[in-house]
Design a protein around this motif. Structure first.
Motif, PDB file in Angstrom:
ATOM      1  N   GLU A 174       0.824  -1.230   0.000  1.00 24.01           N
ATOM      2  CA  GLU A 174       0.000   0.000   0.000  1.00 24.01           C
ATOM      3  C   GLU A 174       0.847   1.265   0.000  1.00 24.01           C
ATOM      4  N   ARG A 175       2.162   1.151  -0.214  1.00 18.41           N
ATOM      5  CA  ARG A 175       3.046   2.294   0.050  1.00 18.41           C
ATOM      6  C   ARG A 175       2.779   3.516  -0.812  1.00 18.41           C
ATOM      7  N   TYR A 176       2.233   3.328  -1.998  1.00 22.90           N
ATOM      8  CA  TYR A 176       2.017   4.501  -2.856  1.00 22.90           C
ATOM      9  C   TYR A 176       0.682   5.204  -2.612  1.00 22.90           C
ATOM     10  N   THR A 177      -0.039   4.769  -1.578  1.00 18.45           N
ATOM     11  CA  THR A 177      -1.320   5.417  -1.256  1.00 18.45           C
ATOM     12  C   THR A 177      -1.185   6.345  -0.054  1.00 18.45           C
ATOM     13  N   LYS A 178       0.022   6.478   0.486  1.00 18.36           N
ATOM     14  CA  LYS A 178       0.145   7.114   1.803  1.00 18.36           C
ATOM     15  C   LYS A 178       0.519   8.590   1.783  1.00 18.36           C
ATOM     16  N   ILE A 179       1.318   9.014   0.820  1.00 16.59           N
ATOM     17  CA  ILE A 179       1.694  10.431   0.736  1.00 16.59           C
ATOM     18  C   ILE A 179       1.592  10.888  -0.717  1.00 16.59           C
ATOM     19  N   PRO A 180       1.418  12.201  -0.915  1.00 19.36           N
ATOM     20  CA  PRO A 180       1.355  12.686  -2.298  1.00 19.36           C
ATOM     21  C   PRO A 180       2.734  12.715  -2.956  1.00 19.36           C
ATOM     22  N   TYR A 181       2.719  12.745  -4.282  1.00 20.14           N
ATOM     23  CA  TYR A 181       3.949  12.910  -5.082  1.00 20.14           C
ATOM     24  C   TYR A 181       3.783  14.203  -5.860  1.00 20.14           C
ATOM     25  N   ARG A 182       4.866  14.967  -5.942  1.00 16.94           N
ATOM     26  CA  ARG A 182       4.765  16.296  -6.554  1.00 16.94           C
ATOM     27  C   ARG A 182       5.829  16.424  -7.636  1.00 16.94           C
ATOM     28  N   ARG A 183       5.464  17.073  -8.713  1.00 15.50           N
ATOM     29  CA  ARG A 183       6.358  17.222  -9.861  1.00 15.50           C
ATOM     30  C   ARG A 183       7.501  18.195  -9.536  1.00 15.50           C
ATOM     31  N   SER A 184       8.724  17.800  -9.889  1.00 16.32           N
ATOM     32  CA  SER A 184       9.875  18.667  -9.649  1.00 16.32           C
ATOM     33  C   SER A 184      10.029  19.660 -10.795  1.00 16.32           C
ATOM     34  N   GLY A 185       9.595  20.883 -10.565  1.00 15.78           N
ATOM     35  CA  GLY A 185       9.716  21.942 -11.560  1.00 15.78           C
ATOM     36  C   GLY A 185       9.074  21.553 -12.883  1.00 15.78           C
ATOM     37  N   ALA A 186       9.780  21.860 -13.971  1.00 17.21           N
ATOM     38  CA  ALA A 186       9.252  21.570 -15.305  1.00 17.21           C
ATOM     39  C   ALA A 186       9.743  20.225 -15.826  1.00 17.21           C
ATOM     40  N   LEU A 236      12.293  31.387  -4.357  1.00 11.70           N
ATOM     41  CA  LEU A 236      10.981  30.757  -4.606  1.00 11.70           C
ATOM     42  C   LEU A 236      10.468  31.143  -5.998  1.00 11.70           C
ATOM     43  N   GLU A 237      10.595  32.424  -6.324  1.00 12.99           N
ATOM     44  CA  GLU A 237      10.113  32.897  -7.632  1.00 12.99           C
ATOM     45  C   GLU A 237      11.011  32.364  -8.755  1.00 12.99           C
ATOM     46  N   LEU A 238      12.328  32.399  -8.518  1.00 16.98           N
ATOM     47  CA  LEU A 238      13.265  31.955  -9.555  1.00 16.98           C
ATOM     48  C   LEU A 238      13.004  30.491  -9.938  1.00 16.98           C
ATOM     49  N   ALA A 239      12.715  29.662  -8.935  1.00 19.04           N
ATOM     50  CA  ALA A 239      12.470  28.243  -9.212  1.00 19.04           C
ATOM     51  C   ALA A 239      11.346  28.097 -10.230  1.00 19.04           C
ATOM     52  N   GLN A 240      10.302  28.888 -10.048  1.00 21.14           N
ATOM     53  CA  GLN A 240       9.169  28.768 -10.979  1.00 21.14           C
ATOM     54  C   GLN A 240       9.519  29.351 -12.347  1.00 21.14           C
ATOM     55  N   GLU A 241      10.263  30.452 -12.352  1.00 22.20           N
ATOM     56  CA  GLU A 241      10.643  31.071 -13.638  1.00 22.20           C
ATOM     57  C   GLU A 241      11.590  30.165 -14.433  1.00 22.20           C
TER      58      GLU A 241
END
Ligand SMILES: NC(=O)c1ccc[n+]([C@@H]2O[C@H](COP(=O)([O-])OP(=O)(O)OC[C@H]3O[C@@H](n4cnc5c(N)ncnc54)[C@H](OP(=O)(O)O)[C@@H]3O)[C@@H](O)[C@H]2O)c1
Length: 343
Positions: free
Chosen positions: A15-27, A216-221
């Motif tokens: 069940e390990r992939y149901t426990k926490i979210p996964y988030r995309r690293s930048g682009a 924080l802003e630079l990461a998104q840009e």
């Protein structure tokens, strides 16, 4: 130090992939777990290998796919990578494709001029050593651990690009770079066809630099992710130091957290934050983790733990209601930059 041999009976939790979210690293195309696990402290030869192994496997069972290392982590240097390598070779061998393994190079690990800095020689020699430590052919993320202003950025970036071209790393990252140099490196990396995957700065309620300096802003840009380290300020943003100093805590046994920082001012601020957390039905640790992860630019909170209990407890952080504007204002009042930190 020899730990003897051990045989594995480990099977990962289905069940390990149901426990926490996964988030995309930048682009990029890479997802990271919202919580990643770092082996900076208590994974050297000074702590029981069996405990380390238990924590690593528990983290994987909780859905933590990303393990963060550096050539320096120990003591002695390299020991944490060698310990992780032992668990990888036995218990996690069949899960290598499900693991994001990182290492860093460039911070001094010895007196030799080739065991420090951002030169091509230093970075690529360290990476070869790290691969031997882990017993793997490649790492997933290879970092420049800190900027080296005495080395041309083109040389440092060139070494990161070579690591990928040689098949020794899948992605590259930077750590502790100020925005201007991070941007310079990101541009060069993009031109070389090896886009910057991620930046690893320190960020917590008590360390606001990336809010203030524009990272924080630079990461998104620039399209890179952020994996923020010491989100609990090494334990200062938990309730453990509010009254006493527990005998087994980091402030007792690490050179990186001195009991001198546990001042009345620290305790007063941490107590107010703790009251806020309690009013929300959560702990200060859970509040602090939820707070860093509220930032859209932050891909992952990079935590440490000295027990499986801490991991179980901390990973509940995202199960609470979102922080309101009123609650964020209280955090602003008591979460004063620099509290308890040697800045
Ligand atoms: N790039 C860099 O320059 C850099 C620098 C530093 C760290 N890092 C990375 O970031 C990782 C995490 O750093 P960190 O360990 O400082 O992160 P942290 O999450 O701020 O601190 C973790 C420590 O806090 C204590 N703790 C955790 N949960 C707790 C709870 N619920 N109650 C009480 N105490 C609790 C534990 O220490 P004790 O139980 O031992 O007191 C634990 O080891 C490192 O392992 C490393 O991978 C990178």
């Amino acid at each position: 130090m020899s730990y003897g041999t051990f045989e594995t009976t480990y099977t990962a939790d289905a069940e390990r992939y149901t426990k926490i979210p996964y988030r995309r690293s930048g682009a990029s195309g890479l997802d990271l777990p919202a919580f990643s696990f770092g082996l900076w402290q208590k994974f050297g030869t000074d702590y029981a290998f069996e405990t380390q192994r238990e924590i690593i496997l528990h983290a994987f069972d909780l859905g933590i796919t990303h393990f963060d290392n550096a050539d320096r982590y120990g003591p002695p240097h390299r020991a944490a990578q060698q310990n992780f390598g032992r668990v990888l070779a036995k218990d996690l061998a069949s899960y290598r494709d499900e693991i994001i393994l990182s290492t860093k190079a460039g911070n001094a690990i010895g007196p030799s001029p080739y065991l420090k800095g951002g030169s091509r020689k230093s970075l690529l020699a360290s990476l070869d050593h790290s691969l031997r430590d882990f017993g793997t052919d490649y790492v997933d993320i290879f970092y420049s651990h800190s900027p080296d202003l005495s080395t041309p950025i083109e040389e440092t970036v060139g070494a990161l690009v070579s690591a990928v071209q040689q098949g020794k790393a899948l992605y590259v990252g930077l750590s502790n770079y100020l925005p201007e140099r991070a941007h310079e490196a990101a541009v060069l990396l993009r031109e070389a066809g090896v886009p910057l995957l991620i930046h690893q700065p320190r960020y917590s309620i008590f360390d606001r630099r990336i809010e203030q300096n524009g990272l924080l802003e630079l990461a998104q840009e620039d399209g890179f992710g952020l994996i923020v380290y010491s989100p609990l300020a090494q334990g200062l943003l938990t309730n453990k130091y509010l009254e006493t100093i527990p005998a087994d805590a980091r402030a007792v046994n690490s050179t990186f957290l001195s009991p001198d920082v546990l001042t009345d001012t620290y305790r007063q601020r941490a107590s107010e934050l703790n009251k806020l957390a309690e009013s929300r039905g959560q702990s200060l640790a859970q509040l602090a983790l939820q707070w860093v992860l509220r930032q859209p630019a932050v891909t992952s909170a990079l935590v440490g733990a000295s027990s499986t209990w801490q991991l179980d407890h901390n990973l509940q952080a995202l199960s609470f209601p979102e922080l309101t504007d009123e609650e964020l204002a209280i955090i602003e009042e008591h979460g004063v930059h620099g509290t308890g930190l040697n800045l």
